[in-house]
Design an enzyme around this catalytic site. Sequence first.
Site, PDB file in Angstrom:
ATOM      1  N   CYS A 122      39.671  39.854  38.310  1.00  0.00           N
ATOM      2  CA  CYS A 122      40.856  40.704  38.457  1.00  0.00           C
ATOM      3  C   CYS A 122      40.648  41.620  39.663  1.00  0.00           C
ATOM      4  CB  CYS A 122      41.075  41.506  37.169  1.00  0.00           C
ATOM      5  SG  CYS A 122      42.713  42.221  37.104  1.00  0.00           S
TER       6      CYS A 122
ATOM      7  N   GLU B 224      24.555  52.316  36.224  1.00  0.00           N
ATOM      8  CA  GLU B 224      25.912  52.827  35.995  1.00  0.00           C
ATOM      9  C   GLU B 224      26.228  53.987  36.940  1.00  0.00           C
ATOM     10  OE1 GLU B 224      28.597  52.061  33.986  1.00  0.00           O
ATOM     11  OE2 GLU B 224      27.485  50.199  33.910  1.00  0.00           O
TER      12      GLU B 224
ATOM     13  N   CYS C  98      48.696  38.540  30.035  1.00  0.00           N
ATOM     14  CA  CYS C  98      48.808  39.569  31.077  1.00  0.00           C
ATOM     15  C   CYS C  98      50.270  39.877  31.399  1.00  0.00           C
ATOM     16  CB  CYS C  98      48.067  39.111  32.324  1.00  0.00           C
ATOM     17  SG  CYS C  98      48.101  40.344  33.622  1.00  0.00           S
TER      18      CYS C  98
ATOM     19  N   CYS D 243      44.211  34.992  39.197  1.00  0.00           N
ATOM     20  CA  CYS D 243      44.889  34.829  37.898  1.00  0.00           C
ATOM     21  C   CYS D 243      44.801  33.390  37.381  1.00  0.00           C
ATOM     22  CB  CYS D 243      46.346  35.262  38.009  1.00  0.00           C
ATOM     23  SG  CYS D 243      46.497  36.954  38.610  1.00  0.00           S
TER      24      CYS D 243
HETATM   25  S1  SF4 Z   1      46.017  37.482  34.899  1.00  0.00           S
HETATM   26 FE1  SF4 Z   1      46.140  39.696  34.789  1.00  0.00          FE
HETATM   27  S2  SF4 Z   1      44.147  40.327  34.071  1.00  0.00           S
HETATM   28 FE2  SF4 Z   1      43.954  38.232  34.759  1.00  0.00          FE
HETATM   29  S3  SF4 Z   1      43.308  38.376  36.912  1.00  0.00           S
HETATM   30 FE3  SF4 Z   1      45.524  38.225  36.892  1.00  0.00          FE
HETATM   31  S4  SF4 Z   1      46.188  40.351  36.907  1.00  0.00           S
HETATM   32 FE4  SF4 Z   1      44.061  40.369  36.279  1.00  0.00          FE
END
Ligand code: SF4
Length: 340
Positions: free
Chosen positions: A191, A36, A207, A198
């Site tokens: 993301c 981390e 989202c 997406c």
């Molecule tokens: S849908 Fe939203 S959370 Fe999913 S990858 Fe795309 S921007 Fe990121």
Amino acid sequence: MTQAFADKVLAWFDVFGRHDLPWQKSLTPYPVWISEIMLQQTQVQTVIPYFNRFMMRFPSVTALASADLDEVLSLWTGLGYYARARNLHKTARIISEYHQGQFPRSQQDLLQLPGIGRSTAGAISSICFNERVAILDGNVKRVISRVFAIGGWPGQRETAQQLWQQAEAMLPYDRMNAYTQAMMDLGATICLSRAPLCDVCPVSRQCQALDRSSVTDYPGKKPKVAKPTRSTIMLVIKTKGGEVRLTQRPPEGIWGGLYSFPELTQAQLDELKLPSPPQALPKLKHSFTHFHLLIEPVLVEIESRGDLPKIDNEAWVSDDNSQAFGLCRPAQKIIQALLA
Ligand code: SF4
């Protein structure tokens, strides 16, 4: 939405999450903590070899506690942000001396240790002890700010508060350990900051940024402030035998505890009695969080070490032993160029 969100993230993680990173071999506090801290400013692929070397040399918190800080810093050379390594060492000593070598199990108690902030404490306590607490590293900030369309730069207090609140509101009631890793993985592999995937994202339906077709507007960017540039001269003394003279910097301040070439102003350089006039080496620029440093190295070649009076905390480094010193990045670059 809360449990539905977590269920989707967890189902995705079970199939597509990363399960073979070196620090996942044993989800115990020591390796999780080291990884981390290393990952705070650095990409996974860069961290892996550093992590493996570190664990090989310091396989337990007590091994780290009994090591010399110099050795810890030398294994950190190249990772930057050296306060992290100094704090690791301090914290290892506290855990060894005051906690019988055992990590505290709660986020609140972990937070008392040097270098462990809220997110790192949450990662250790949720991954290793299943505590129901949130994390908010760079990857998770990106996911949360997009899913809930939270604008503003996460470095601002109000934005950070909103992100924490939302991250906490989404926590599941079980599998915290997997959920924390799943959120990190979602940010790191799906993301993505410039071109998020997406189409294959498990939470795309929830989202809000995607819904508004504005995913890359989140999270908000840091307001631009022009950084000042400071300059310094580094005096590089090199013997005919191929050794260079370094000095260990004081423990606090930039490159604290690392080895560097002595820094001087032009006036100080002019006053020095040197055996030959200094030759200018190529300049280097090094950027810190708040300023750029323009470094002008100058080289003076001497016959042997005895030709100059000693300086404080001096060390002579050659191609053979340079690995043993925690070097600041510019010193590393100058040495590589000179002794190659
Ligand atoms: S849908 Fe939203 S959370 Fe999913 S990858 Fe795309 S921007 Fe990121």
